[in-house]
Design a protein around this motif. Structure first.
Motif, mmCIF file in Angstrom:
data_model
loop_
_atom_site.group_PDB
_atom_site.id
_atom_site.type_symbol
_atom_site.label_atom_id
_atom_site.label_comp_id
_atom_site.label_asym_id
_atom_site.label_seq_id
_atom_site.Cartn_x
_atom_site.Cartn_y
_atom_site.Cartn_z
ATOM 1 N N ARG A 90 29.919 42.555 2.531
ATOM 2 C CA ARG A 90 28.891 43.300 3.172
ATOM 3 C C ARG A 90 27.763 43.141 2.392
ATOM 4 N NH1 ARG A 90 26.356 47.627 3.955
ATOM 5 N NH2 ARG A 90 25.975 48.376 6.270
ATOM 6 N N ARG A 93 25.783 39.726 2.415
ATOM 7 C CA ARG A 93 25.532 39.197 3.659
ATOM 8 C C ARG A 93 24.137 40.253 4.234
ATOM 9 N NH1 ARG A 93 29.840 40.117 6.612
ATOM 10 N NH2 ARG A 93 29.512 42.534 6.835
ATOM 11 N N TYR A 97 20.225 38.718 4.674
ATOM 12 C CA TYR A 97 19.343 39.189 5.657
ATOM 13 C C TYR A 97 18.175 39.668 5.366
ATOM 14 C CZ TYR A 97 22.405 37.403 9.434
ATOM 15 O OH TYR A 97 23.058 36.320 10.020
ATOM 16 N N LEU A 127 25.211 31.692 9.643
ATOM 17 C CA LEU A 127 25.678 32.589 8.240
ATOM 18 C C LEU A 127 26.717 32.143 7.942
ATOM 19 C CD1 LEU A 127 25.297 35.003 6.507
ATOM 20 C CD2 LEU A 127 26.496 36.109 8.186
ATOM 21 N N GLN A 129 29.797 32.645 4.577
ATOM 22 C CA GLN A 129 30.024 33.714 3.667
ATOM 23 C C GLN A 129 31.078 33.202 2.698
ATOM 24 O OE1 GLN A 129 29.114 37.811 5.987
ATOM 25 N NE2 GLN A 129 30.993 36.723 6.521
ATOM 26 N N ALA A 138 26.761 34.535 0.179
ATOM 27 C CA ALA A 138 26.087 34.531 1.542
ATOM 28 C C ALA A 138 24.994 33.458 1.803
ATOM 29 C CB ALA A 138 25.593 36.044 1.905
#
Length: 150
Positions: A90, A93, A97, A127, A129, A138
């Motif tokens: 997370r 990611r 972004y 995306l 990961q 990521a």
């Protein structure tokens, strides 16, 4: 061959390098061979696949008229990368972004990136990961697409 791709790549690299929000991100013109330990990258002119063909851009063109020249549909590939030394997907990611959002803000503010007869925006994103031996990485692959006249 006349193309706006070289000018667009140069303009994107210059504008992104000047962005104060990206001071801790390595902004490069294509992939670099580097021993840098910087975990975050924004690579203009790279499709993000180190095991593939390193595609930087593609165009589709035709004449708009014999008097005015060539219309060119442009796609320039940009890879945002956020690496971590842990497995927090997370966090990686969210960071990738954040990096990609700087490119989006640049294009929203100036779709021509200071170049006449050109208009682009982010059209496609992907995306990835993967978990690696060095932790999660990521990768946000962005296609800057639009049209220009040469």
């Amino acid at each position: 061959m006349a193309s706006r791709v070289p000018d667009l790549i140069d303009a994107l690299v210059a504008a992104l390098r000047a962005d104060p929000a990206l001071t801790d991100v390595a902004v490069t013109d294509g992939p670099e061979v580097s021993e840098s330990s910087v975990p975050d990258w924004l690579i203009v002119g790279f499709n993000g696949d180190p095991d593939a063909d390193f595609q930087a851009a593609q165009t589709l063109g035709g004449w708009s008229s014999l008097a005015t020249g060539r219309e060119e549909q442009i796609e320039v590939f940009v890879a945002a990368v956020a690496s971590r030394g842990d497995t927090d997907v997370r966090a990686a990611r969210m960071r990738v972004y954040e990096i990609g959002a700087r490119l989006e803000a640049l294009l929203a503010a100036d779709p021509g990136v200071g170049l006449p007869s050109l208009e682009v925006a982010i059209e496609v994103s992907q995306l990835f990961q993967p978990q690696t031996e060095q932790g999660v990485q990521a990768r946000l692959l962005l296609t800057v697409a639009g049209r220009a006249f040469t």
